[in-house]
Design an enzyme around this catalytic site. Structure first.
Site, PDB file in Angstrom:
ATOM      1  N   PRO A   2       0.853  -1.206   0.225  1.00 35.79           N
ATOM      2  CA  PRO A   2      -0.168  -0.150  -0.187  1.00 35.79           C
ATOM      3  C   PRO A   2       0.886   1.434  -0.387  1.00 35.79           C
ATOM      4  O   PRO A   2       1.858   1.740   0.361  1.00 35.79           O
ATOM      5  CB  PRO A   2      -0.607  -0.482   1.650  1.00 35.79           C
ATOM      6  CG  PRO A   2      -0.518  -1.905   1.551  1.00 35.79           C
ATOM      7  CD  PRO A   2       0.875  -2.148   0.808  1.00 35.79           C
ATOM      8  N   GLU A   3       0.419   2.219  -0.824  1.00 39.53           N
ATOM      9  CA  GLU A   3       1.077   3.138  -0.823  1.00 39.53           C
ATOM     10  C   GLU A   3       0.684   4.065  -0.568  1.00 39.53           C
ATOM     11  O   GLU A   3      -0.246   4.533   0.330  1.00 39.53           O
ATOM     12  CB  GLU A   3       1.457   4.017  -1.769  1.00 39.53           C
ATOM     13  CG  GLU A   3       2.175   2.190  -3.062  1.00 39.53           C
ATOM     14  CD  GLU A   3       2.298   2.717  -4.910  1.00 39.53           C
ATOM     15  OE1 GLU A   3       2.440   4.223  -5.273  1.00 39.53           O
ATOM     16  OE2 GLU A   3       2.723   2.075  -5.027  1.00 39.53           O
ATOM     17  N   LYS A  60       3.947   6.150   4.526  1.00 35.96           N
ATOM     18  CA  LYS A  60       2.579   4.612   5.156  1.00 35.96           C
ATOM     19  C   LYS A  60       2.486   4.851   5.994  1.00 35.96           C
ATOM     20  O   LYS A  60       1.865   3.583   6.338  1.00 35.96           O
ATOM     21  CB  LYS A  60       3.544   3.876   3.543  1.00 35.96           C
ATOM     22  CG  LYS A  60       4.648   3.753   1.974  1.00 35.96           C
ATOM     23  CD  LYS A  60       4.940   3.111   1.665  1.00 35.96           C
ATOM     24  CE  LYS A  60       5.598   3.574   0.619  1.00 35.96           C
ATOM     25  NZ  LYS A  60       5.991   2.766  -0.168  1.00 35.96           N
ATOM     26  N   ARG A 276      12.110  -3.321  -9.899  1.00 32.72           N
ATOM     27  CA  ARG A 276      11.070  -3.197 -10.124  1.00 32.72           C
ATOM     28  C   ARG A 276      10.459  -3.370 -11.442  1.00 32.72           C
ATOM     29  O   ARG A 276      11.251  -2.544 -12.673  1.00 32.72           O
ATOM     30  CB  ARG A 276      10.958  -2.156  -9.312  1.00 32.72           C
ATOM     31  CG  ARG A 276      10.726  -1.433  -8.113  1.00 32.72           C
ATOM     32  CD  ARG A 276      10.621  -2.688  -6.775  1.00 32.72           C
ATOM     33  NE  ARG A 276       9.407  -2.430  -6.401  1.00 32.72           N
ATOM     34  CZ  ARG A 276       9.017  -1.640  -6.004  1.00 32.72           C
ATOM     35  NH1 ARG A 276       9.411  -0.909  -4.872  1.00 32.72           N
ATOM     36  NH2 ARG A 276       7.160  -1.471  -5.256  1.00 32.72           N
TER      37      ARG A 276
END
Length: 286
Positions: A2-3, A60, A276
């Site tokens: 989650p960002e 975060k 990534r």
């Protein structure tokens, strides 16, 4: 993971559901979830009989103020609860308690028997109890080293220029660096770079003034748009009521490999940048 938009969505839900939530009981089902000194026993002892106050967010991290019931009006602090969801953590609200699922890690009950439950499939999420004489950033290194929030006055083209000057690493890699900018991860780095028309592999220090302005604007606009749609759900993320975020259905490039660009029709490409998965349009981001 989650960002910022997903964590902000959770924060809003916690703020709404847990306002004046008296912690009557706490159960820790996974010792690994408690990162503060003393483990679960100290964690439970210090949270029991306190009340959740305001919920805030830093990058975060979720941060809840805690106080005694008698100190609610004046908001005299009795400590802080800090939560990092990591890869798969989320909260569930239960009006009437029931048997927990396999991946339930921590449970909080109020006097009425209602429950807030922390569920984490991969069990990487962490919680800290911070004593009232300490700031969370004095205890948690990840908080101490965070860069500015994207919506703060400290984040602007001049700041980015200062941070990126002379850097050879890719701009995608720099956007993922939490010491430069708090809360941005893989999804919104890709989305913001697309909207700004910047290739993700461009050297950070090579961005000109115009590109820096575009990038700042696209970052804040994309993040606000995602918050408005409850964030992005591709696997485990959901809000307190169990609803999925819907931004993914509107994404420009993220997870749209070999699909036509929503602007020009060119097929979206996927590559690795800084280890990534990275999605981009070779035409719009040329």
């Amino acid at each position: 993971m989650p960002e910022l938009p997903e964590v902000e969505t959770v924060r809003k839900g916690l703020e709404k559901r847990l306002k004046n939530f008296y912690i009557d009981n706490v159960e820790v089902l996974s010792e690994r979830s408690i990162a503060s000194n003393g483990g679960s026993n100290v964690f439970i002892f210090n949270l029991k009989d306190l009340v959740f106050g305001r919920w805030s967010r830093r990058g975060k991290y979720l941060i809840a103020s805690l106080c005694k019931e008698s100190d609610l009006i004046e908001e005299i602090p009795s400590g802080t609860l800090v939560v990092h969801l990591r890869m798969t953590g989320y909260f569930e609200w239960h009006q009437n308690t029931k048997a927990p699922c396999t991946h339930t890690r921590v449970r909080f009950w109020n006097k009425k028997g209602s429950e807030i439950r922390f569920i984490d499939i991969r069990n990487f999420g962490q919680m800290w109890w911070i004593p009232p004489n300490k700031l969370p950033s004095e205890v948690i290194n990840g908080l101490k080293n965070l860069g500015p929030e994207p919506f703060s006055k400290d984040f602007n083209p001049e700041y980015l220029k200062y941070c990126l000057k002379g850097r050879k690493r890719s701009i995608k890699s720099s956007l993922l660096d939490q010491s430069i900018l708090a809360g941005v991860g893989n999804i919104y780095a890709d989305e913001s770079l697309f909207e700004a028309g910047i290739t993700p592999i461009k050297a950070s220090g090579d961005l000109n003034g115009c590109e820096l302005k575009k990038l700042c604007k696209s970052l804040t606009r994309i993040l606000k748009a995602s918050i408005g749609k409850g964030g992005t759900t591709f696997s485990d993320f959901r809000d307190l009521e169990g609803l999925n975020g819907t931004y993914g259905g509107y994404a420009w490039v993220y997870r749209r490999n070999q699909k036509p660009c929503r602007k020009c029709g060119t097929l979206i490409e996927k590559t690795k940048v800084a280890g990534r998965s990275t999605h981009w349009c070779p035409n719009c981001q040329n």
